[in-house]
Structure formats: C-alpha cells, structure tokens
Design a protein around this motif. Sequence first.
Motif, PDB file in Angstrom:
ATOM      1  N   ASN A  71       0.796  -1.453   0.215  1.00  0.00           N
ATOM      2  CA  ASN A  71       0.415   0.005  -0.201  1.00  0.00           C
ATOM      3  C   ASN A  71       1.141   1.654   0.000  1.00  0.00           C
ATOM      4  O   ASN A  71       1.223   1.501   1.137  1.00  0.00           O
ATOM      5  CB  ASN A  71      -1.270  -0.113   1.071  1.00  0.00           C
ATOM      6  CG  ASN A  71      -1.952   0.815   1.144  1.00  0.00           C
ATOM      7  OD1 ASN A  71      -1.821   2.049   0.900  1.00  0.00           O
ATOM      8  ND2 ASN A  71      -2.802   0.410   1.888  1.00  0.00           N
ATOM      9  N   VAL A  72       0.846   1.903  -0.892  1.00  0.00           N
ATOM     10  CA  VAL A  72       1.787   2.668  -1.323  1.00  0.00           C
ATOM     11  C   VAL A  72       0.824   3.919  -1.583  1.00  0.00           C
ATOM     12  O   VAL A  72       0.102   4.527  -2.381  1.00  0.00           O
ATOM     13  CB  VAL A  72       3.012   3.071  -2.240  1.00  0.00           C
ATOM     14  CG1 VAL A  72       3.561   4.167  -2.526  1.00  0.00           C
ATOM     15  CG2 VAL A  72       3.594   1.405  -2.466  1.00  0.00           C
ATOM     16  N   ALA A  73       0.731   5.343  -0.686  1.00  0.00           N
ATOM     17  CA  ALA A  73      -0.183   6.451  -0.209  1.00  0.00           C
ATOM     18  C   ALA A  73      -1.424   5.870  -1.190  1.00  0.00           C
ATOM     19  O   ALA A  73      -1.700   7.210  -1.771  1.00  0.00           O
ATOM     20  CB  ALA A  73       0.859   7.821  -1.155  1.00  0.00           C
ATOM     21  N   GLY A  74      -2.069   4.939  -0.067  1.00  0.00           N
ATOM     22  CA  GLY A  74      -3.067   4.355  -0.514  1.00  0.00           C
ATOM     23  C   GLY A  74      -4.046   3.576  -2.252  1.00  0.00           C
ATOM     24  O   GLY A  74      -4.430   3.517  -1.969  1.00  0.00           O
ATOM     25  N   VAL A  75      -2.588   3.660  -2.672  1.00  0.00           N
ATOM     26  CA  VAL A  75      -2.557   2.730  -3.970  1.00  0.00           C
ATOM     27  C   VAL A  75      -1.946   0.989  -3.631  1.00  0.00           C
ATOM     28  O   VAL A  75      -0.865   1.287  -2.954  1.00  0.00           O
ATOM     29  CB  VAL A  75      -1.360   3.435  -4.938  1.00  0.00           C
ATOM     30  CG1 VAL A  75      -1.586   2.177  -6.369  1.00  0.00           C
ATOM     31  CG2 VAL A  75      -2.596   4.721  -5.636  1.00  0.00           C
ATOM     32  N   ALA A  76      -2.773   0.109  -3.905  1.00  0.00           N
ATOM     33  CA  ALA A  76      -2.105  -1.238  -3.544  1.00  0.00           C
ATOM     34  C   ALA A  76      -1.245  -1.668  -5.189  1.00  0.00           C
ATOM     35  O   ALA A  76      -2.378  -1.476  -5.942  1.00  0.00           O
ATOM     36  CB  ALA A  76      -3.591  -1.959  -3.667  1.00  0.00           C
ATOM     37  N   VAL A  77      -0.008  -1.571  -5.139  1.00  0.00           N
ATOM     38  CA  VAL A  77       1.101  -1.925  -6.092  1.00  0.00           C
ATOM     39  C   VAL A  77       0.857  -3.768  -5.946  1.00  0.00           C
ATOM     40  O   VAL A  77       1.589  -4.387  -4.852  1.00  0.00           O
ATOM     41  CB  VAL A  77       2.252  -0.966  -5.794  1.00  0.00           C
ATOM     42  CG1 VAL A  77       2.501  -1.990  -6.913  1.00  0.00           C
ATOM     43  CG2 VAL A  77       1.635   0.363  -5.527  1.00  0.00           C
ATOM     44  N   ILE A  78      -0.435  -3.849  -6.646  1.00  0.00           N
ATOM     45  CA  ILE A  78       0.517  -5.720  -7.604  1.00  0.00           C
ATOM     46  C   ILE A  78       1.060  -5.915  -8.396  1.00  0.00           C
ATOM     47  O   ILE A  78       0.881  -5.715  -9.800  1.00  0.00           O
ATOM     48  CB  ILE A  78      -1.297  -6.597  -7.671  1.00  0.00           C
ATOM     49  CG1 ILE A  78      -2.207  -6.185  -6.400  1.00  0.00           C
ATOM     50  CG2 ILE A  78      -1.453  -7.958  -7.566  1.00  0.00           C
ATOM     51  CD1 ILE A  78      -3.747  -6.395  -7.132  1.00  0.00           C
ATOM     52  N   GLN A  79       2.200  -7.140  -7.995  1.00  0.00           N
ATOM     53  CA  GLN A  79       3.528  -6.954  -9.074  1.00  0.00           C
ATOM     54  C   GLN A  79       2.533  -8.795  -9.852  1.00  0.00           C
ATOM     55  O   GLN A  79       2.548  -9.468  -9.479  1.00  0.00           O
ATOM     56  CB  GLN A  79       4.853  -8.077  -8.309  1.00  0.00           C
ATOM     57  CG  GLN A  79       4.941  -6.682  -7.470  1.00  0.00           C
ATOM     58  CD  GLN A  79       6.441  -5.566  -8.002  1.00  0.00           C
ATOM     59  OE1 GLN A  79       6.631  -5.664  -9.681  1.00  0.00           O
ATOM     60  NE2 GLN A  79       6.136  -4.732  -7.469  1.00  0.00           N
ATOM     61  N   VAL A  80       3.234  -8.445 -11.559  1.00  0.00           N
ATOM     62  CA  VAL A  80       2.841  -9.326 -12.321  1.00  0.00           C
ATOM     63  C   VAL A  80       3.901  -9.513 -12.862  1.00  0.00           C
ATOM     64  O   VAL A  80       3.787  -8.689 -13.450  1.00  0.00           O
ATOM     65  CB  VAL A  80       1.905  -8.502 -13.245  1.00  0.00           C
ATOM     66  CG1 VAL A  80       1.096 -10.130 -13.845  1.00  0.00           C
ATOM     67  CG2 VAL A  80       0.443  -8.536 -12.392  1.00  0.00           C
ATOM     68  N   SER A  81       4.522 -10.583 -12.441  1.00  0.00           N
ATOM     69  CA  SER A  81       6.112 -10.552 -13.172  1.00  0.00           C
ATOM     70  C   SER A  81       6.441 -12.115 -13.443  1.00  0.00           C
ATOM     71  O   SER A  81       5.985 -12.845 -13.051  1.00  0.00           O
ATOM     72  CB  SER A  81       7.175 -10.049 -12.123  1.00  0.00           C
ATOM     73  OG  SER A  81       7.044 -10.405 -11.218  1.00  0.00           O
ATOM     74  N   GLY A  82       7.910 -12.247 -14.908  1.00  0.00           N
ATOM     75  CA  GLY A  82       7.664 -13.222 -15.042  1.00  0.00           C
ATOM     76  C   GLY A  82       7.393 -14.648 -15.607  1.00  0.00           C
ATOM     77  O   GLY A  82       5.568 -13.651 -16.430  1.00  0.00           O
ATOM     78  N   THR A  83       6.697 -15.330 -15.600  1.00  0.00           N
ATOM     79  CA  THR A  83       6.221 -16.530 -16.551  1.00  0.00           C
ATOM     80  C   THR A  83       4.795 -16.620 -15.598  1.00  0.00           C
ATOM     81  O   THR A  83       4.587 -16.615 -14.052  1.00  0.00           O
ATOM     82  CB  THR A  83       6.489 -17.763 -16.530  1.00  0.00           C
ATOM     83  OG1 THR A  83       7.904 -17.794 -17.665  1.00  0.00           O
ATOM     84  CG2 THR A  83       5.524 -18.100 -17.539  1.00  0.00           C
ATOM     85  N   LEU A  84       3.336 -16.144 -16.404  1.00  0.00           N
ATOM     86  CA  LEU A  84       1.828 -16.421 -15.375  1.00  0.00           C
ATOM     87  C   LEU A  84       2.144 -17.991 -15.527  1.00  0.00           C
ATOM     88  O   LEU A  84       1.983 -18.561 -16.734  1.00  0.00           O
ATOM     89  CB  LEU A  84       1.057 -15.551 -16.129  1.00  0.00           C
ATOM     90  CG  LEU A  84       1.397 -14.336 -16.291  1.00  0.00           C
ATOM     91  CD1 LEU A  84       0.451 -13.110 -16.903  1.00  0.00           C
ATOM     92  CD2 LEU A  84       1.646 -13.284 -15.088  1.00  0.00           C
ATOM     93  N   VAL A  85       1.414 -18.263 -14.454  1.00  0.00           N
ATOM     94  CA  VAL A  85       0.619 -20.417 -14.128  1.00  0.00           C
ATOM     95  C   VAL A  85      -0.970 -19.970 -13.928  1.00  0.00           C
ATOM     96  O   VAL A  85      -0.988 -18.571 -12.762  1.00  0.00           O
ATOM     97  CB  VAL A  85       1.186 -20.728 -13.520  1.00  0.00           C
ATOM     98  CG1 VAL A  85       2.691 -20.460 -14.203  1.00  0.00           C
ATOM     99  CG2 VAL A  85       2.098 -20.128 -12.316  1.00  0.00           C
ATOM    100  N   GLN A  86      -1.824 -20.693 -13.829  1.00  0.00           N
ATOM    101  CA  GLN A  86      -2.591 -21.005 -12.154  1.00  0.00           C
ATOM    102  C   GLN A  86      -3.072 -20.824 -11.737  1.00  0.00           C
ATOM    103  O   GLN A  86      -3.402 -19.916 -10.586  1.00  0.00           O
ATOM    104  CB  GLN A  86      -3.314 -22.269 -13.304  1.00  0.00           C
ATOM    105  CG  GLN A  86      -5.029 -21.793 -13.258  1.00  0.00           C
ATOM    106  CD  GLN A  86      -5.753 -23.404 -13.896  1.00  0.00           C
ATOM    107  OE1 GLN A  86      -5.126 -24.307 -13.732  1.00  0.00           O
ATOM    108  NE2 GLN A  86      -7.078 -23.048 -13.623  1.00  0.00           N
ATOM    109  N   LYS A  87      -1.814 -21.977 -10.852  1.00  0.00           N
ATOM    110  CA  LYS A  87      -1.625 -21.787  -9.432  1.00  0.00           C
ATOM    111  C   LYS A  87      -0.678 -22.495  -9.333  1.00  0.00           C
ATOM    112  O   LYS A  87       0.244 -22.923  -9.577  1.00  0.00           O
ATOM    113  CB  LYS A  87      -2.915 -22.942  -8.755  1.00  0.00           C
ATOM    114  CG  LYS A  87      -3.980 -22.769  -9.770  1.00  0.00           C
ATOM    115  CD  LYS A  87      -4.731 -24.634  -8.638  1.00  0.00           C
ATOM    116  CE  LYS A  87      -5.936 -24.679  -9.256  1.00  0.00           C
ATOM    117  NZ  LYS A  87      -6.667 -25.602  -9.247  1.00  0.00           N
ATOM    118  N   LEU A  88      -0.361 -21.267  -8.357  1.00  0.00           N
ATOM    119  CA  LEU A  88       1.409 -20.966  -7.908  1.00  0.00           C
ATOM    120  C   LEU A  88       0.913 -21.585  -6.513  1.00  0.00           C
ATOM    121  O   LEU A  88       2.453 -21.263  -5.888  1.00  0.00           O
ATOM    122  CB  LEU A  88       1.772 -19.917  -7.771  1.00  0.00           C
ATOM    123  CG  LEU A  88       3.703 -19.467  -8.391  1.00  0.00           C
ATOM    124  CD1 LEU A  88       4.329 -20.874  -8.691  1.00  0.00           C
ATOM    125  CD2 LEU A  88       4.405 -18.366  -8.617  1.00  0.00           C
TER     126      LEU A  88
END
Length: 291
Positions: A71-88
């Motif tokens: 939570n940066v100054a009221g903004v939730a920063v969600i990382q989306v990086s690398g290869t994307l998989v269904q269940k990690l």
Amino acid sequence: MRFAHLAQRLFNTPIAIRPEKAEVVMAALADRLGISKMIRVDGTEGALSVGAYLGDEYARAGRDQPEGYSNVAGVAVIQVSGTLVQKLGTLEPYSGMTGYDGLRQNFLTALNDPDVKAIALQIDSPGGEVAGCFDLVDTIFEARGEKPITAILDESAYSAAYAIASAADEIYVPRTGGTGSIGVISMHVDWSKALTDSGVKVTFITYGDRKADGHAEIPLSDEAHANFKADITTMGELFVETVARNRGIAASAVRATQAGTFLGERGVKLGLADAVMPPDAAFQTLLSKLH
C-alpha cells in the motif's frame, strides 16, 4: 519422467506467451525434460542453451517480490512478473513465476481494503498459461468503477500479461516497453523417433479414436493437428474479443495485429495502451487523480 508436471504445463496445452519466451523456458528445462533437440515450425533448429537467449535475464526473473501487495499512499501495488501460471500457491511472484490464484486474491483483498483507494498492476511479463487467465481478466474488468485500476508496465505486458493489463481502466507503457502478442500457441513434442532409436516401443490401448491424440510417444496426425488447431483458434478468438471489449476497440482491429508486439508509442496508436510514460511518472499520474 521426472518433472512431468512441468511437461504437462508446457506441451500439448494452450499457452498465451511469446514464442521466444516459450523457447527460453524449454531451453532452461531441456535436460530435466529429456529434450535433445528443438525444431521450430519453419524447420529450423532452436538452441538448447539459456545463455543463447538470455544472458543473466533468467536469473533476474527469479528475483524475490514483496508478499501480497504494497500500500503506497493509498494505492495497492500488485506485482505481475515473469511467467504466468494458473496455480502457484503464493501471493507473490516466486521463482520467476506469478500465479493467477495469488493475483486474484491480492486484487480482491485490495478491492475490499478500506485503506486502498486505487489499484496499480505493475506488470513485466511475457505471458503464460491460458487456463485461469480469462477468468481473472473478467474479475478485474467487472470491478471497474469500484476503485481506479491502472496497469503500469515495467517494462512490457505480452500475451496473457497483456490480457490482464487490458482489464484495467488505463495502461501506461514506457517508450522501450511493449504491448500485444494477442494470440495463443501450443507446442507438441514428438519423442517417437527417439524411443524407436533407443529400442523402446510404446503401444497405446484406447477407447475412442482421439484418446491418444497429442501424446509425445506418437507422431501428431493430421486429424489431431486439425482438432488442436480448432481449439487454439477458439481460444485466440476469445482473446481477441476480450481485448476488444476491454479496450473499446473493434475486434477486427485487434485481430489485425496478428499477435504482433509493439513498442511504446506504436501500441498507443493501435489503442493497446493509453500513454507512453515511465513507471514512476505513471504512478505519480495515478496519485494525482486521487487528490
């Protein structure tokens, strides 16, 4: 076979990922999967060396990320990086991968967090698995209007990662970053000759003419290829229609990109992004809209 679960995620299953990245993943896992040769559709042979593609990028892709979201100054920063998989099974990117399961939980938690005023998807990914992707995309798209949702590319969002980015209200891409690769690919590995040469014969006993389609122990028949192609086409059209809906552009225009990738301003001109802006400036722009 050891690492059979990895093979199941790579071969004979649709994935929304840049072809070059697919080759990189295969090169990295070749020894573990027993792959001795990689042939492209055009007949050329691919290198089975990660270094031939990446240098140190593969190691960089495995860097640790903060747990959940920040939570940066009221903004939730969600990382989306690398290869994307269904269940990690984790809330954060791990070992160069991000799970749709973790992204969904992080997004819904942020959406219901009273201390979060906006959500920023910080994306740097070549894409990944089709399974689970479009359900997550729909969840993000349907949440529009509850809180501002911004995709900040750092550096690129391709294929499945672009599908996720397209669900946001706005997309910011740096001038050297990229968007696109709106397509689906499937790789079939044929071990039949290697098995024959080693003196191993595999016999399939099946109920149903198509039951053994796609198995690596036998060549891919024309009928099987046609069936898989039909499935890939269906998923590709789903991708096209989803992006068209999310970005408010004609499906024909999305389809006309032919799964190409576009740097910075080229993506903006095609309607795949809203502005060319470095990540820090994009975040400041988001913050300014909250006050």
